[in-house]
Design a protein around this motif. Structure first.
Motif, PDB file in Angstrom:
ATOM      1  N   LYS A  78       0.702  -1.031  -0.104  1.00  0.00           N
ATOM      2  CA  LYS A  78      -0.026  -0.002   0.112  1.00  0.00           C
ATOM      3  C   LYS A  78       0.653   0.949  -0.075  1.00  0.00           C
ATOM      4  O   LYS A  78       0.366   2.278  -0.554  1.00  0.00           O
ATOM      5  CB  LYS A  78      -0.780  -0.252   1.204  1.00  0.00           C
ATOM      6  CG  LYS A  78      -2.024  -0.794   1.011  1.00  0.00           C
ATOM      7  CD  LYS A  78      -3.316  -0.394   0.128  1.00  0.00           C
ATOM      8  CE  LYS A  78      -4.322  -1.262   0.340  1.00  0.00           C
ATOM      9  NZ  LYS A  78      -5.239  -1.185  -0.466  1.00  0.00           N
ATOM     10  N   ASP A  99      -8.456  -0.046   8.039  1.00  0.00           N
ATOM     11  CA  ASP A  99      -7.994  -1.556   6.510  1.00  0.00           C
ATOM     12  C   ASP A  99      -8.641  -1.985   6.989  1.00  0.00           C
ATOM     13  O   ASP A  99      -8.519  -2.793   7.807  1.00  0.00           O
ATOM     14  CB  ASP A  99      -6.900  -1.534   6.058  1.00  0.00           C
ATOM     15  CG  ASP A  99      -6.617  -2.769   5.283  1.00  0.00           C
ATOM     16  OD1 ASP A  99      -6.532  -1.924   4.005  1.00  0.00           O
ATOM     17  OD2 ASP A  99      -5.761  -3.342   5.429  1.00  0.00           O
ATOM     18  N   SER A 112      -6.295  -5.751   7.050  1.00  0.00           N
ATOM     19  CA  SER A 112      -5.187  -5.665   7.723  1.00  0.00           C
ATOM     20  C   SER A 112      -6.443  -6.304  10.076  1.00  0.00           C
ATOM     21  O   SER A 112      -6.050  -7.248  10.412  1.00  0.00           O
ATOM     22  CB  SER A 112      -5.574  -4.273   9.091  1.00  0.00           C
ATOM     23  OG  SER A 112      -4.656  -3.570   7.593  1.00  0.00           O
TER      24      SER A 112
END
Length: 473
Positions: free
Chosen positions: A437, A454, A457
């Motif tokens: 990213k 995210d 994540s």
């Protein structure tokens, strides 16, 4: 109601959304911290002398100041129509002249010098001396009321309701620019409660002893979390105040409350020590070792804010150390010796994340065709090197985790220890995603804040917790 009378415009809180005395004092504190000890003696000789001595040492960039956009547009229209405009301010003449030169719409400047503080009646006297036939005045506060009382007309800018009502009752009001409604949002943005998630690291020393930890230990860890959060918010305020000019040159950071002028810098100067005192007050119920770690954390973060962040690599090593100090603080709070493996893992993973933060800033600067980030020791040409070091450090953290899972202190504590190996590919996935990213320019300034927002994540976190629980059961 329009007027053609010469218009005198206040600067602090009117034309700009900040106070130049406060900002220049912050600059003095940042650049010449020992000189701050002389400030009380300068003040004994008068406020004008204090402003003069600070202005001699600290230069402010007029291009970076948070101007009141609507008022400035109004003034430009008046200037184009041929109306005489004057800048009349209690700020030091060095700063006032710089602002006037930058804007190019003022015919003259009235400002404080080394002997006279141009505020209230002093400013009124100077305006009358310049335009005895009559004038209009744009101001923002109660101290401007004597000037409005003698003016032909008034312009109100972010004036308190009571002041605005008194002025409107006695003078024609050409224009009024009302302040935004008071809100907690800028304060929450300034103290950054979302950044408190980093302080969850104080709970990390509990993981190896999760099956034997007592409620008292959990309570101490919670107090440690609160103390670190209050201390961190205090430092965030100082950091934003110290970085005003750099933040105003940044595409995202310029929207921060102090940089944008949505919060007064003086409020930050007052709130920061209050939060710090509150943080150390909590340590009265905790082991002295925790207070020592918290003190080291505060000294380190302050040194980073005012000095260390300017130097490439030293800054990211310091950031990694600050993360690790949270782990050490958690261990001190529950009176355990931190594991070698936890400290080794912390060193590599947090060094990687600190580099990811710098990479994101440099990537943004490259997008804006700039050579580097202001106030930092990096250049855009360093992007590939920063990326290489960050990826390598992240994968070293995965290696340390793998070795840790095979160590005796883990093998004897988890009934199904073999399941813990699922943590390694999950960690590798997360580190890889962070850097992927970053390379795409999709990383925010802080990787941990990005991770919270995210979705992938969050999935990795849930899966990791599931693996650990499965190994425990």
């Amino acid at each position: 109601m329009q007027s053609t009378a010469p218009l005198f415009v206040d600067l602090d809180g009117t034309l700009i959304k900040t106070d130049l005395l406060v900002e220049s004092f912050i600059g003095l504190l940042k650049r010449y911290p020992l000189l701050v000890l002389q400030v009380p003696f300068w003040l004994l000789r008068g406020k004008a002398y204090l402003k003069h001595r600070i202005a001699e040492r600290i230069a402010l960039n007029p291009e970076a100041l948070p101007y009141h956009a609507e008022l400035l547009d109004y003034l430009k229209v008046q200037h184009e129509a041929g109306r005489p405009l004057y800048l009349a301010t209690a700020s030091n003449s060095r700063y006032a002249e710089a602002v006037a030169a930058h804007l190019g719409i003022f015919e003259g400047v009235l400002a404080s010098d080394h002997a006279r503080n141009l505020s209230g009646h002093n400013k009124l006297h100077a305006i009358r001396g310049c335009c005895p036939e009559g004038f209009a005045y744009a101001g923002n506060d109660r101290v401007d009321e004597p000037i409005w009382a003698s003016a032909q007309s008034a312009i109100l800018v972010n004036a308190p309701e009571a002041v605005a009502a008194r002025v409107a009752a006695s003078k024609p009001v050409e224009a009024e620019f009302a302040a935004a409604p008071a809100s907690l949002k800028p304060w929450l943005k300034a103290i950054r409660p979302h950044q408190w998630l980093k302080n969850l690291l104080v709970f990390l020393p509990l993981l190896p002893i999760a099956t034997s930890a007592s409620p008292a230990m959990l309570g101490m860890a919670l107090l440690a979390f609160a103390a670190f959060s209050l201390c961190a918010s205090s430092v965030y305020l100082l950091n934003d105040l110290a970085d005003l000019e750099a933040d105003r040159a940044h595409p995202r950071k310029r929207k921060r409350p102090f940089a944008s002028g949505s919060l007064p810098a003086l409020s930050g100067l007052l709130l920061a020590p209050l939060l710090l005192v509150s943080a150390f007050a909590l340590t009265l119920w905790m082991p002295w070792q925790f207070a020592a770690v918290l003190g080291i954390y505060w000294v380190s973060t302050t040194a980073y804010t005012f000095l260390l962040k300017r130097y490439a690599l030293i800054d990211v090593v310091t950031l990694a150390g600050l993360y690790t100090l949270r782990v050490l603080g958690g261990a001190a709070a529950i009176s355990v010796i931190p594991s070698f493996w936890i400290l080794a893992f912390s060193m590599f993973i947090f060094f990687s994340l600190a580099l990811a933060k710098r990479y994101a800033e440099l990537h943004a600067m490259r997008t804006l065709d700039r050579e580097g980030a202001q106030g930092r020791g990096y250049q855009v040409v360093d992007l590939s090197t920063v990326q290489l070091m960050g990826v390598a450090s992240g994968y070293l953290a995965v290696l340390v985790m793998a070795l840790y899972l095979n160590s005796p202190e883990i093998l004897g504590r988890y009934p199904h220890v073999q399941l813990l190996w699922g943590v390694c590919p999950l960690l590798m996935l997360w580190v890889s995603r962070i850097w992927l990213k970053s390379a795409r320019g999709e990383m925010t300034d802080d990787p941990l804040v990005f991770a919270v927002r995210d979705r992938m994540s969050r999935y990795v976190l849930v899966a990791t917790v599931g693996v650990i629980l499965a190994a425990l059961l």
